[in-house]
Structures are given as structure tokens and as C-alpha cells.
Scaffold this motif. Sequence first.
Motif, PDB file in Angstrom:
ATOM      1  N   THR A  41      68.838  11.595  43.477  1.00 15.19           N
ATOM      2  CA  THR A  41      68.834  13.057  43.629  1.00 15.19           C
ATOM      3  C   THR A  41      68.587  13.480  44.769  1.00 15.19           C
ATOM      4  OG1 THR A  41      68.108  13.082  41.211  1.00 15.19           O
ATOM      5  CG2 THR A  41      67.927  15.020  42.326  1.00 15.19           C
ATOM      6  N   LEU A  42      69.552  14.331  45.306  1.00 15.48           N
ATOM      7  CA  LEU A  42      69.475  14.830  46.439  1.00 15.48           C
ATOM      8  C   LEU A  42      69.504  16.384  46.387  1.00 15.48           C
ATOM      9  CD1 LEU A  42      69.681  14.992  49.810  1.00 15.48           C
ATOM     10  CD2 LEU A  42      71.964  15.043  49.449  1.00 15.48           C
ATOM     11  N   SER A  43      68.292  16.937  46.772  1.00 17.22           N
ATOM     12  CA  SER A  43      68.053  18.419  46.669  1.00 17.22           C
ATOM     13  C   SER A  43      67.946  19.299  48.091  1.00 17.22           C
ATOM     14  CB  SER A  43      66.735  18.713  45.826  1.00 17.22           C
ATOM     15  OG  SER A  43      66.746  18.165  44.807  1.00 17.22           O
ATOM     16  N   ALA A  44      68.378  20.289  48.050  1.00 16.50           N
ATOM     17  CA  ALA A  44      68.545  21.254  49.319  1.00 16.50           C
ATOM     18  C   ALA A  44      67.040  21.924  49.520  1.00 16.50           C
ATOM     19  CB  ALA A  44      69.873  22.315  49.156  1.00 16.50           C
ATOM     20  N   ALA A  45      66.939  22.178  50.580  1.00 20.74           N
ATOM     21  CA  ALA A  45      65.580  22.929  50.772  1.00 20.74           C
ATOM     22  C   ALA A  45      65.743  24.440  50.405  1.00 20.74           C
ATOM     23  CB  ALA A  45      65.451  22.820  52.473  1.00 20.74           C
ATOM     24  N   SER A  46      66.792  24.904  50.205  1.00 23.02           N
ATOM     25  CA  SER A  46      66.974  26.246  49.668  1.00 23.02           C
ATOM     26  C   SER A  46      66.595  26.167  48.265  1.00 23.02           C
ATOM     27  CB  SER A  46      68.479  26.776  50.325  1.00 23.02           C
ATOM     28  OG  SER A  46      69.328  25.848  49.308  1.00 23.02           O
ATOM     29  N   GLY A  47      66.838  25.162  47.451  1.00 18.61           N
ATOM     30  CA  GLY A  47      66.388  25.229  46.063  1.00 18.61           C
ATOM     31  C   GLY A  47      67.589  25.323  45.351  1.00 18.61           C
ATOM     32  N   GLY A  48      67.331  25.593  43.967  1.00 19.86           N
ATOM     33  CA  GLY A  48      68.511  25.607  43.154  1.00 19.86           C
ATOM     34  C   GLY A  48      68.994  24.032  42.587  1.00 19.86           C
ATOM     35  N   LYS A  49      70.263  23.847  42.026  1.00 23.05           N
ATOM     36  CA  LYS A  49      70.776  22.881  41.205  1.00 23.05           C
ATOM     37  C   LYS A  49      70.770  21.765  42.391  1.00 23.05           C
ATOM     38  CE  LYS A  49      74.268  21.222  38.472  1.00 23.05           C
ATOM     39  NZ  LYS A  49      75.669  21.500  37.769  1.00 23.05           N
ATOM     40  N   ALA A  50      70.589  20.644  41.984  1.00 26.82           N
ATOM     41  CA  ALA A  50      70.514  19.546  43.043  1.00 26.82           C
ATOM     42  C   ALA A  50      72.080  19.426  43.726  1.00 26.82           C
ATOM     43  CB  ALA A  50      70.036  18.111  42.347  1.00 26.82           C
ATOM     44  N   VAL A  51      72.191  19.020  44.787  1.00 26.03           N
ATOM     45  CA  VAL A  51      73.414  18.594  45.686  1.00 26.03           C
ATOM     46  C   VAL A  51      73.876  17.622  45.019  1.00 26.03           C
ATOM     47  CG1 VAL A  51      74.510  18.363  47.530  1.00 26.03           C
ATOM     48  CG2 VAL A  51      72.422  20.082  47.601  1.00 26.03           C
TER      49      VAL A  51
END
Length: 200
Positions: A41-51
Motif C-alpha cells: 500500500t502506497l499512501s499520499a501525504a495529502s491523505g485520501g484513498k491509497a495511490v
Amino acid sequence: TATVAGRDAYQLLIKPKQSGSTIGSVRIAGDAENGVPLKFTLSAASGGKAVVDAGFTKVDFSRPAASTFSFTPPKGAKVTEADELETGKDERGAAQKALPGQLAELDGFEGLNVIGKGWTSIAEIKTPGGKGLPAAGSDEVPAEAQGFLDALGDKVTGKFGSGTVFKTRLVNALLTDDGSVYVGAVTKDALVRAADAAAK
């Protein structure tokens, strides 16, 4: 610490310590019994759904029957045994020796410079001809097309001059009016700072 595909898993969580990265975290779930990666799982610093969120929904670690790998060559086929392949060793060896040299050439690619290290690395690319997007009001692009180009990115200025930042949740790119490109998994401000530092 987690369950993936019905199996107990340990999770490895990696987060950037440096500020300015658009990457929030990387999480890898490994099977608790044998360590095989089950989910990434790769998540963006801006939050929201995982990239990126890729993983198994069903896993079977049982050993396949030996008969699964049996193979009967079709009639008339030529069969070459493994020890007969040694005759082509010299050609393969030459190719293996040539590969590092080719990679070295790519590493010294003209016009490419890497700024910074780790999570906040930024690639600086000098485009041939030193030209960025056409300027507003120029004869090169009709007004309608210019409006479309302007809508794609954010106009920015700095010591480097001016340019346009094209953004995604993870990778951002700054194209300066003089044709330099700065790209990385970093924020818009980090790109501007890199371009300013390169302009000194």
C-alpha cells in the motif's frame, strides 16, 4: 498485526522523515509464517484513498503435485538438454559484460541531474533548445489552446524565472519557461526551491 487473504501478517510501515515529500507512507504486509509479501500500500501525504493498494485475496502455499510440471514434447520437436546449452555460454557472457557498460552510459545521461537524496530527490532535466511552454499571447499557440495549457498547471515564479507546475497526488513536475524540467514525488514548493537553487 494484520490479516491479509485470511492469513496472519506482519506490517512494515515506512514513512519519509524529510519534509516536502508527497509520499505519506509505504506499508508492506508479509505473511507471518513464511514472510512472503501479501499486500503493498502506497499512501499520499495529502491523505485520501491509497495511490496503490495491491494484495492477494486468496493464497495457497501447498506444494503442487510433481505431475503439474511434467511435459511431453510434441512429435518431431528437437529436445536440447541443459548440458548442451553450454555451447552458447560465450555469447551470453559477452552480453552480460556489455550490460554494465550500457547502464553506465545511461547513468551519465546528458542533461539529467538529480537534486537531493532519498524521498525528496528531484530530477532536473535540461530540454534541448532551452524552451518551455509557449508564452501567453505568442503566435505559436491559439488563445483557446493557451487557455487549456494554463488550466493544466499552476503558474509559479522564483529566482529561476517563471514556469508551470503540473500536479498529481504523488508526482509533480515544474516546467520552466526556459525549458528546464524538475520532477519528483515532492510538493510544488520543493520543486520551486530546487529550481531556485539551480538558478544560483
